[in-house]
Design an enzyme around this catalytic site. Structure first.
Site, PDB file in Angstrom:
ATOM      1  N   ASP A 164       1.231  -2.831  -9.205  1.00  0.00           N
ATOM      2  CA  ASP A 164       0.372  -2.241 -10.242  1.00  0.00           C
ATOM      3  C   ASP A 164      -0.247  -3.332 -11.105  1.00  0.00           C
ATOM      4  OD1 ASP A 164       3.132  -2.239 -10.424  1.00  0.00           O
ATOM      5  OD2 ASP A 164       3.198  -0.997 -12.210  1.00  0.00           O
ATOM      6  N   TYR A 193       2.588   2.910   7.612  1.00  0.00           N
ATOM      7  CA  TYR A 193       1.655   3.044   8.737  1.00  0.00           C
ATOM      8  C   TYR A 193       2.374   3.069  10.082  1.00  0.00           C
ATOM      9  CZ  TYR A 193      -2.150   2.128   5.557  1.00  0.00           C
ATOM     10  OH  TYR A 193      -3.043   2.211   4.530  1.00  0.00           O
ATOM     11  N   ASP A 247      -3.946  -2.465   1.845  1.00  0.00           N
ATOM     12  CA  ASP A 247      -5.054  -1.546   2.128  1.00  0.00           C
ATOM     13  C   ASP A 247      -5.762  -1.182   0.820  1.00  0.00           C
ATOM     14  OD1 ASP A 247      -6.723   0.191   3.390  1.00  0.00           O
ATOM     15  OD2 ASP A 247      -5.216   1.704   3.836  1.00  0.00           O
ATOM     16  N   LYS A 276       6.019  -3.943  -4.525  1.00  0.00           N
ATOM     17  CA  LYS A 276       6.490  -2.963  -5.511  1.00  0.00           C
ATOM     18  C   LYS A 276       8.024  -2.958  -5.443  1.00  0.00           C
ATOM     19  CE  LYS A 276       5.642   0.425  -8.452  1.00  0.00           C
ATOM     20  NZ  LYS A 276       5.225   0.109  -9.829  1.00  0.00           N
TER      21      LYS A 276
END
Ligand code: NAP
Length: 419
Positions: A286, A165, A310, A232
């Protein structure tokens, strides 16, 4: 940014009554008639803002018998600002939010793929509102797609200023994009195709740690059981993996007495965290999505980088009634901008049909933030009572049999009657 003490708004008249909320010695000092700025927002913004303000005003009056009152100050962003100022995000709006410390907003339009930056992201970055806080909990009576929605009681702390972002990206074929690609290919012996769009994902130690610090402080203050670091890091080792490491470092160095890691709990405490200690654990992104569905009640506070946070916020919100029900806030060291978490839903603009609950509950968070807990509780309990009476807007009514479908304004009236 100007100093907090002065305010010179170009095209906004300050209200004749009310005082500003101040930060004195690291604490919010809230007068009985605080001036609170609001931005109506685009699309369905005006409908939900009108409805929500009626609810908050009624809750404050009911809770304090007329001794306290919010003095609203309208600020402009998006389409209304364009008409008034000729620009979508005028300086007045930034200055006023800084100056008055606490504000609330409806959704703002962000066109996709036009090079036009998101107004929401710009507001968060310029005001340095580094934590996006999204509580996701089930309200009794709300229709849900899962069997046990009541198991969800999670507060997501999403980093709000960096990650993808940060807006560092260039389109395919641009001079800048070509330069970056050539540099990377030459200097690092890479083979990025020249016809790529390219973006850069910065994740810094400072931004990570102030976010995680806020999440841990919240967990300690609210007697929460755990803080889960979502990342991640198995793939993006030096951004997301570093996010995890820096997060553990904050817990270890700044909160050694109040926190314990999941590993320590397993090794030293037979799988049960000692009472009064917040357990710090981490999950790969995940797996996190699966876990919030299958082992929902094992998650409590979650700290995540911007993009993970988000996605996860919306996925969690879906389990407890959808975006129309999910509140949120963007919070810096003190400045806080509360907001509806959904978008402008343009097809419903001006129809007085959408669900104002997301904004109403964001206002409930805001009332709690300024210490008006009685009004906050009244707002939520009246909303819950209304939904339990099966009086609801179309989005919830279509998921239920025998519900009474109300317009946005009628729903607000029903909530006020239920106070
Ligand atoms: P959206 O405006 O959130 O709407 C998507 C769908 O969600 C709507 O069509 C509606 O579903 C449902 N929905 C959203 N708000 C609702 C409410 N209050 N009550 C009931 N249902 C509601 O998402 P979008 O269409 O992707 O985005 C539209 C614009 O909003 C874009 O410009 C986007 O950038 C912007 N946006 C702004 C913010 C923000 O300001 N914070 C956040 C997200 C998006 P049904 O059609 O099924 O009824």
């Amino acid at each position: 940014m100007r100093a907090r003490e002065e305010i010179h708004l170009d095209r906004i008249a300050l209200p004749p009554e009310g005082e500003r909320i101040q930060v004195i010695e690291e604490k919010l000092v809230v007068p009985y008639r605080p001036i609170i700025p609001f931005i109506e927002g685009d699309g369905i913004g005006p409908d939900i803002t009108r409805a929500a303000q009626r609810v908050w005003n009624a809750a404050v009056t009911k809770a304090y018998g007329g001794n306290r009152k919010i003095v609203w100050l309208e600020l402009f962003a998006g389409e209304k600002a364009l008409q008034r100022y000729g620009e979508v995000l005028p300086q007045d709006t930034f200055w006023a939010i800084e100056h008055f410390v606490v504000a609330i907003k409806g959704p703002l339009t962000t066109p996709v793929g036009t090079g036009y930056r998101s107004l929401n992201v710009t507001l968060r970055q310029i005001l340095d509102l580094y934590a996006c806080v999204r509580p996701v909990a089930y309200l009794p009576g709300v229709p849900s797609p899962v069997t046990h929605p009541e198991r969800m009681d999670i507060v997501i702390f999403r980093e709000n200023t960096e990650d993808v972002y940060a807006g560092i990206e260039w389109p395919k074929g641009s001079e800048e994009g070509a330069k970056v690609i050539s540099y990377l290919n030459k200097e690092f012996d890479l083979h990025i195709p020249q016809d790529s769009g390219i973006g850069i994902k910065p994740i810094s130690q400072k931004a990570t740690q102030r976010l995680v610090r806020k999440a841990i402080q919240y967990a300690i203050g609210q007697d929460r059981r755990s803080v889960t670091i979502m990342h991640k890091g198995n793939i993006m080792k030096f951004t997301e993996g570093a996010f995890r490491d820096w997060a553990y470092q904050v817990a270890r160095e700044e909160f050694p007495e109040q926190t314990v890691t999941e590993k320590e709990v397993q090794e030293k405490y037979d799988g049960e965290a000692p009472p009064g200690k917040v357990m710090i654990k981490d999950r790969i992104a995940d797996s996190m999505f699966q876990q919030v569905l299958t082992r929902t009640d094992q998650y409590d506070v979650i700290a995540a980088p911007n993009l993970n946070g988000d996605y996860l916020s919306d996925a969690c919100a879906a389990q407890v009634g959808g975006l129309g029900m999910a509140p949120g806030a963007n919070i810096g060291d003190f400045t806080a901008l509360f907001e509806a978490t959904h978008g402008t839903a343009p097809k419903y603009a001006g129809l007085d049909v959408v669900n104002p609950s997301s904004l109403i509950l964001s206002g409930k968070m805001m009332l709690g933030y300024i210490g008006w807990h009685e009004a906050a509780e009244l707002t939520q309990s009246a909303l819950v009572r209304t939904i339990q009476q099966k009086k609801m807007t179309y989005d919830l009514a279509r998921q239920m049999q025998d519900a009474t479908k109300l317009k946005t304004s009628e729903f607000a009236s029903a909530i006020v009657e239920n106070m």
